[in-house]
Write an enzyme that holds these catalytic residues in place. Structure first.
Site, short mmCIF file in Angstrom:
data_model
loop_
_atom_site.label_atom_id
_atom_site.label_comp_id
_atom_site.label_asym_id
_atom_site.label_seq_id
_atom_site.Cartn_x
_atom_site.Cartn_y
_atom_site.Cartn_z
N ASP A 75 6.68 4.32 8.30
CA ASP A 75 5.68 2.70 7.68
C ASP A 75 6.40 2.36 6.26
OD1 ASP A 75 2.42 2.51 7.40
OD2 ASP A 75 3.60 1.32 5.17
N ILE A 76 6.09 0.81 6.91
CA ILE A 76 7.37 0.23 5.50
C ILE A 76 6.59 0.05 4.20
CG2 ILE A 76 5.76 -1.64 5.14
CD1 ILE A 76 8.19 -3.40 5.63
N GLN B 119 -8.65 -1.31 8.51
CA GLN B 119 -7.86 -1.82 9.50
C GLN B 119 -6.52 -3.01 8.93
OE1 GLN B 119 -8.78 -1.54 13.45
NE2 GLN B 119 -6.78 -1.50 14.79
N ASN C 134 -7.30 4.47 11.21
CA ASN C 134 -8.57 3.12 10.87
C ASN C 134 -8.96 2.72 11.75
OD1 ASN C 134 -7.60 3.80 7.33
ND2 ASN C 134 -5.82 3.31 7.17
N HIS D 169 -2.64 2.50 15.52
CA HIS D 169 -1.89 3.23 15.16
C HIS D 169 -2.11 4.84 14.39
CE1 HIS D 169 -3.10 0.66 12.69
NE2 HIS D 169 -2.75 0.66 11.30
N LEU D 170 -1.81 5.54 15.09
CA LEU D 170 -2.23 6.76 13.76
C LEU D 170 -1.35 7.16 12.67
CD1 LEU D 170 -3.90 9.41 13.67
CD2 LEU D 170 -2.08 10.84 15.17
N HIS D 171 -1.59 6.76 11.42
CA HIS D 171 -1.50 7.10 10.67
C HIS D 171 -0.79 9.40 10.40
CE1 HIS D 171 -1.49 3.39 8.07
NE2 HIS D 171 -2.65 3.58 8.88
P1 AMP Z 1 -3.63 -0.11 9.02
O1 AMP Z 1 -4.10 -0.90 7.13
O2 AMP Z 1 -5.03 1.18 9.63
O3 AMP Z 1 -4.09 -1.15 9.98
O4 AMP Z 1 -2.30 0.13 8.04
C1 AMP Z 1 -1.59 -0.36 8.70
C2 AMP Z 1 0.03 0.00 8.30
O5 AMP Z 1 1.05 -0.58 8.68
C3 AMP Z 1 0.35 -0.63 6.72
O6 AMP Z 1 0.48 1.00 6.12
C4 AMP Z 1 1.40 -0.94 7.11
O7 AMP Z 1 2.08 -0.12 5.09
C5 AMP Z 1 2.29 -1.10 7.85
N1 AMP Z 1 2.95 -1.59 8.36
C6 AMP Z 1 2.17 -3.24 8.93
N2 AMP Z 1 3.73 -4.09 8.94
C7 AMP Z 1 4.83 -3.31 9.16
C8 AMP Z 1 6.17 -3.00 9.24
N3 AMP Z 1 6.61 -3.99 9.68
N4 AMP Z 1 7.34 -1.73 9.69
C9 AMP Z 1 6.40 -0.89 9.29
N5 AMP Z 1 4.97 -0.69 8.95
C10 AMP Z 1 4.44 -1.66 8.80
#
Ligand code: AMP
Length: 115
Positions: A31-32, A95, A88, A101-103
């Site tokens: 995750d970024i 979300q 989420n 996506h699975l965290h």
């Molecule tokens: P959600 O809130 O469950 O939709 O999570 C989306 C996740 O994607 C967040 O934790 C962001 O930090 C992550 N994210 C968004 N853009 C990127 C990216 N380019 N590379 C890696 N993670 C990302």
């Protein structure tokens, strides 16, 4: 594939994201904006917007996401200390990216209830 979807672009290699796991159906990358020492996202290559849009034909894919998260947890050496897996879903679920996506979060003590 959705032209507007950031995770489809990542899956297509448009941002040069390093994949820590990759097979014919799934990808995983860090995750970024990590919320824990280990914060990995496991995504399908197939564009599915939300987990409530999964269909019966996605059953194996959805299960494989969890098993892959378990494998990555072992690789990241957090399997025994423990970790949290989160999907989420939608606005109230928090979300932000509309591609399932699975965290995988670990490497610290998690709190409950979540925010
Ligand atoms: P959600 O809130 O469950 O939709 O999570 C989306 C996740 O994607 C967040 O934790 C962001 O930090 C992550 N994210 C968004 N853009 C990127 C990216 N380019 N590379 C890696 N993670 C990302």
């Amino acid at each position: 594939m959705s032209d507007e979807c950031i995770f489809c672009k990542i899956a297509n290699g448009e941002f040069g994201t390093k994949f820590i796991y990759e097979d014919a159906e799934l990808l995983a990358f860090r995750d970024i904006n990590p919320q824990a020492p280990v914060h990995v996202l496991i995504i399908p290559g197939k564009h599915i917007t939300r987990i409530n849009r999964l269909e019966d034909s996605d059953q194996a894919l959805a299960g494989k996401m969890i098993l892959t998260a378990n494998k990555i947890a072992r690789d990241e050496r957090i399997s025994e200390s423990g970790y949290r897996l989160i999907f989420n879903c939608g606005p109230d679920g928090g979300q932000e990216v509309e591609h399932i996506h699975l965290h995988l979060l670990g490497g610290r003590q998690m709190n409950w209830p979540p925010g």
